[in-house]
Design an enzyme around this catalytic site. Structure first.
Site, PDB file in Angstrom:
ATOM      1  N   THR A  87      84.279 -45.957 -27.250  1.00  0.00           N
ATOM      2  CA  THR A  87      85.555 -45.298 -26.982  1.00  0.00           C
ATOM      3  C   THR A  87      85.665 -44.135 -27.958  1.00  0.00           C
ATOM      4  O   THR A  87      85.725 -44.351 -29.172  1.00  0.00           O
ATOM      5  CB  THR A  87      86.734 -46.268 -27.210  1.00  0.00           C
ATOM      6  OG1 THR A  87      86.539 -47.421 -26.389  1.00  0.00           O
ATOM      7  CG2 THR A  87      88.053 -45.613 -26.851  1.00  0.00           C
ATOM      8  N   LYS A 162      90.454 -44.402 -19.703  1.00  0.00           N
ATOM      9  CA  LYS A 162      90.636 -45.482 -20.697  1.00  0.00           C
ATOM     10  C   LYS A 162      91.861 -45.216 -21.579  1.00  0.00           C
ATOM     11  O   LYS A 162      92.680 -46.105 -21.794  1.00  0.00           O
ATOM     12  CB  LYS A 162      89.365 -45.596 -21.546  1.00  0.00           C
ATOM     13  CG  LYS A 162      89.566 -46.336 -22.836  1.00  0.00           C
ATOM     14  CD  LYS A 162      88.713 -47.538 -22.995  1.00  0.00           C
ATOM     15  CE  LYS A 162      89.181 -48.334 -24.204  1.00  0.00           C
ATOM     16  NZ  LYS A 162      88.629 -49.627 -24.322  1.00  0.00           N
ATOM     17  N   LYS A 237      93.728 -47.067 -32.685  1.00  0.00           N
ATOM     18  CA  LYS A 237      92.644 -46.107 -32.441  1.00  0.00           C
ATOM     19  C   LYS A 237      92.829 -45.440 -31.071  1.00  0.00           C
ATOM     20  O   LYS A 237      92.755 -44.221 -30.947  1.00  0.00           O
ATOM     21  CB  LYS A 237      91.285 -46.827 -32.499  1.00  0.00           C
ATOM     22  CG  LYS A 237      90.132 -45.928 -32.071  1.00  0.00           C
ATOM     23  CD  LYS A 237      88.798 -46.629 -31.965  1.00  0.00           C
ATOM     24  CE  LYS A 237      87.767 -45.649 -31.408  1.00  0.00           C
ATOM     25  NZ  LYS A 237      86.445 -46.213 -31.205  1.00  0.00           N
TER      26      LYS A 237
END
Ligand code: NAD
Length: 291
Positions: A87, A162, A237
């Site tokens: 990611t 995402k 994050k």
């Protein structure tokens, strides 16, 4: 297939092991000393990718991905495919894909959801960005490591999907937790609150599938003292990546911005680090209107 796998941590390790178990030749590299069932460990990142048909990376962040890409792309076989499952920020995903394509390779950004359990059991969901040809090369591997892969569009589209999903998740989890804390103060029974909301217009994945109140709804980290699950640190994050993307695309995302600020306080100044992201509920429980 000959597969190079860079980044054999909590997620990458079991993903590489599943590829080896399915019969592929997997050569891995990690800067930490690791040993993974069925995977040959190389001395360097470049040694792990030489001769590979597909190279998969599963790394902590965009800066590390960019530096690993600088090392491995010149060592990769012409026509090979680079699949980044980390990611990372959308800009890094696009930059690495462009660098790989310029060097004559195919590239896919394919971040995952499903956590360490999904990586171990081969039930991850992949959100992929890249050309049709690149996605077609990677798809059989997604089928081994996961149960679903959605081709979202061009380079960066996987990371975009995402972080948009996780921005909704962070915001709805906070809304669900603050509503439970309000219900407590109004003397409303938590089970009754769940019974109503989970079948009314306030329902969401956070309420229905991952209820932050212990003993209510299906089993969730709340029933295990908020042991992750999905750690608040990782939610922070992803929220930061969403705000970095919003900044770069000039998008107005006030709720995402506030969710980022709340998770930052929770993780960096309070007791949120190492706890599940649904531990926002005990946080709100302890607070009052003055904050
Ligand atoms: P991790 O820290 O366990 O693994 C990362 C690995 O990369 C480590 O083993 C580290 O030694 C290695 N590494 C770092 N720099 C390197 C380099 N230059 N060359 C080679 N190896 C290097 O992290 P993780 O939990 O496996 O997460 C990996 C990625 O997956 C992250 O981007 C994370 O956001 C994402 N992700 C994690 C989860 C989760 O639940 N853990 C869920 C979805 C997505």
């Amino acid at each position: 297939m000959n597969i190079g796998f860079i980044g054999l941590g909590n997620m990458g390790g079991p993903m590489a092991a599943n590829l080896a178990k399915a019969g592929h030749n997997v050569t891995g590299f990690d800067t930490a000393k690791v040993s993974i069932n069925g995977v040959d460990i190389a001395e360097s990142a470049t040694a792990a990718v030489e001769g590979a048909d597909v190279v998969i990376t599963m790394l902590p962040n965009g800066d590390i991905l960019r530096s690993v890409a600088d090392q491995i792309i010149p060592a990769m076989r012409h026509g090979a495919t680079l699949v980044d499952c980390s990611t990372v920020d959308v800009d890094s995903a696009r930059a690495v894909a462009a660098q790989a394509e310029e060097a004559g390779m195919l590239a896919v950004d394919a971040p995952v959801s499903g956590g360490v359990g999904g990586a171990t059991n081969g039930t991850l969901t992949f959100m992929a960005g890249g050309s049709d040809a690149a996605f077609a090369r990677a798809e059989p591997l997604f089928d081994i490591m996961g149960q679903k892969a959605v081709h979202c569009g061009a380079a960066g589209a996987g990371q975009s999907a995402k972080i948009c999903n996780n921005m909704i998740l962070g915001v709805t989890m906070i809304a669900t937790c603050e509503a439970f804390a309000l219900a407590d103060k109004l003397g409303l029974d938590r089970q009754k609150m769940f019974d109503v909301v989970s079948t009314s217009s306030g329902y969401s994945w956070s309420m229905n599938a991952y209820c932050p109140a212990p003993g209510i709804g299906p089993e969730s980290p709340a029933d295990n003292d908020y042991k992750p699950g999905f750690a608040a640190d990782l939610m922070l994050k992803d929220l930061r990546l969403s705000q970095q993307a919003a900044e770069s695309a000039d998008a107005d995302t006030p709720m995402g911005q506030l969710a980022q600020a709340l998770y930052a306080r929770f993780v960096e100044e309070e007791d949120g680090t190492g706890r599940d992201f649904s531990a926002m509920l005990p946080r709100f429980e302890k607070r009052n209107r003055e904050g």
